[in-house]
Design an enzyme around this catalytic site. Structure first.
Site, short mmCIF file in Angstrom:
data_model
loop_
_atom_site.label_atom_id
_atom_site.label_comp_id
_atom_site.label_asym_id
_atom_site.label_seq_id
_atom_site.Cartn_x
_atom_site.Cartn_y
_atom_site.Cartn_z
NE ARG A 124 -16.52 -20.59 -50.01
CZ ARG A 124 -16.86 -21.34 -51.04
NH1 ARG A 124 -18.12 -21.62 -51.30
NH2 ARG A 124 -15.94 -21.83 -51.85
CB THR B 3 -22.05 -14.98 -53.43
OG1 THR B 3 -21.27 -15.70 -52.47
CG2 THR B 3 -22.88 -13.94 -52.71
CD GLN C 49 -12.36 -24.81 -53.55
OE1 GLN C 49 -13.49 -25.01 -53.95
NE2 GLN C 49 -12.04 -23.80 -52.78
#
Length: 392
Positions: free
Chosen positions: A199, A62, A231
């Protein structure tokens, strides 16, 4: 025989002239390539490399999108349209998480009746859960949006949403559920705000080049910002980017102190962030690298911290509330900030203590705040460069 010899010599001279011209042309091309490489190498020296790191869901991407909107040309219509399937997928995935979560809570919770869907909504729920489980999502139509809105308003789903921290419910849920009719319009084109809320898990590496003072002002630094997947399975791709970095911007989602990882539901997200920050700080290639810590998602943190005690996180188990309202929010924020500062100095070798370390309170969705923060980052790094050049 003489004429034959002179003809052959003429051919040989002609060939030599042709080869010489060809060699000269190739040499000229090679010299031009060398000149360009030198120019690019010289230009590269003036580009500051920024690395955007953090765990998954920390808000890195973002921030990255905000930079594109603030300091570049933003998103053209084609780019905005490319987010339609992403946003529609987010809606389907979210309603599936909430539906399946309500079923799980209805089976396992003492107050199970609170999580049981009304009889008229059970069929809608199953249908939407099936769609949310697909690999390819259909376009969001008015009819499907109406079904989703009906399910969203069901008391059991609202009760489930209240426990979203236990169920991997994304931060964009409320925003998209409140805009279902607009998102399902046949002529829908995402707004910039829609794109910021969308997302998509970052995989691999994306980069952007920008200047916080604008391209036309010569006084500003030029930055190349790299965003990488947060991740666990993406982190091995970070290592090759670690050389020659001016500053690491580390995003920590401070609102996630009561949540678990998407990829490991036994692991608290804040503990993962703590361990990751510690690991990054200890990398040898960062011994002179500036660190900009973005304590992100403050907007969610300030609402949550008055309801959910910080002490639910193992790292913050010594926290003691002292007040209420805004005072308590500030007290809690300062406590978290201090924990990160202590971790920084504990994980920084004595010979690296002179590297720049700054902490910023951020909300990635707040464009004005992100702009202000990057102006401060730019100012800090420019002062650092002047100091190293002996001009300060």
């Amino acid at each position: 025989m003489l004429s034959h010899l002179s003809r052959n010599m003429g051919l040989l001279c002609s060939r030599n002239r042709h080869y010489n011209e060809q060699d000269a042309e190739e040499n000229e091309q090679a010299a031009e390539i060398e000149r360009r490489i030198e120019q690019e190498t010289e230009a590269e020296k003036h580009i500051q490399k920024l690395l955007l790191l953090g765990a998954g869901e920390s808000g890195k991407s973002t921030i990255f999108k905000q930079i594109k909107l603030l300091f570049q040309t933003g998103f053209d219509e084609a780019e905005l349209k490319s987010y339609i399937p992403v946003i529609h997928a987010n809606v389907y995935q979210t309603i599936k998480v909430l539906h399946d979560g309500s079923k799980e809570l209805a089976q396992n919770d003492k107050e199970f009746s609170k999580y049981v869907l009304s009889s008229e909504n059970k069929e809608i729920g199953e249908k939407l859960s099936d769609i949310g489980g697909r690999l390819d999502y259909p376009r969001l139509t008015r009819e499907r949006a109406q079904d989703i809105e009906t399910l969203w308003k069901d008391a059991a789903i609202q009760e489930t949403y209240a426990r979203g921290n236990e169920l991997q419910v994304p931060d964009c849920t409320q925003y998209f559920m409140e805009n279902l009719q607009r998102l399902s319009d046949a002529n829908y084109i995402p707004t910039k705000e829609d794109v910021l809320y969308a997302r998509v898990r970052t995989t691999g590496v994306v980069e952007i080049q920008f200047s916080p003072v604008g391209e036309n002002k010569k006084s500003g630094e030029v930055y190349r910002l790299f965003d990488v997947g947060g991740q666990r399975n993406e982190r091995r791709k970070w290592i090759h980017l670690f050389e020659g970095v001016t500053a690491v911007i580390f995003c920590a989602a401070i609102s996630e102190y009561d949540q678990t990882l998407f990829e490991d539901e036994q692991k608290n997200r804040m503990m993962e962030t703590k361990e990751l920050f510690e690991w990054v700080l200890k990398q040898e290639c960062f011994e002179k690298t500036s660190f900009m810590l973005f304590l992100n998602k403050f907007d969610i943190f300030e609402k949550k911290v008055l309801k959910v005690p910080l002490s639910v996180c193992e790292w913050f188990n010594d926290y003691q509330p002292v007040s209420t309202g805004k005072q308590e929010i500030e007290h809690a924020y300062e406590f978290v900030k201090k924990k990160f500062e202590e971790l920084y100095f504990k994980s920084t070798a004595p010979d690296r203590v002179d590297r720049v370390f700054k902490v910023y309170r951020t909300t990635a969705l707040d464009q004005k705040l992100v702009k202000k923060t990057f102006k401060l980052v730019d100012e800090t790094l420019r002062r650092r460069n002047l100091f190293e050049a002996g001009l300060l």
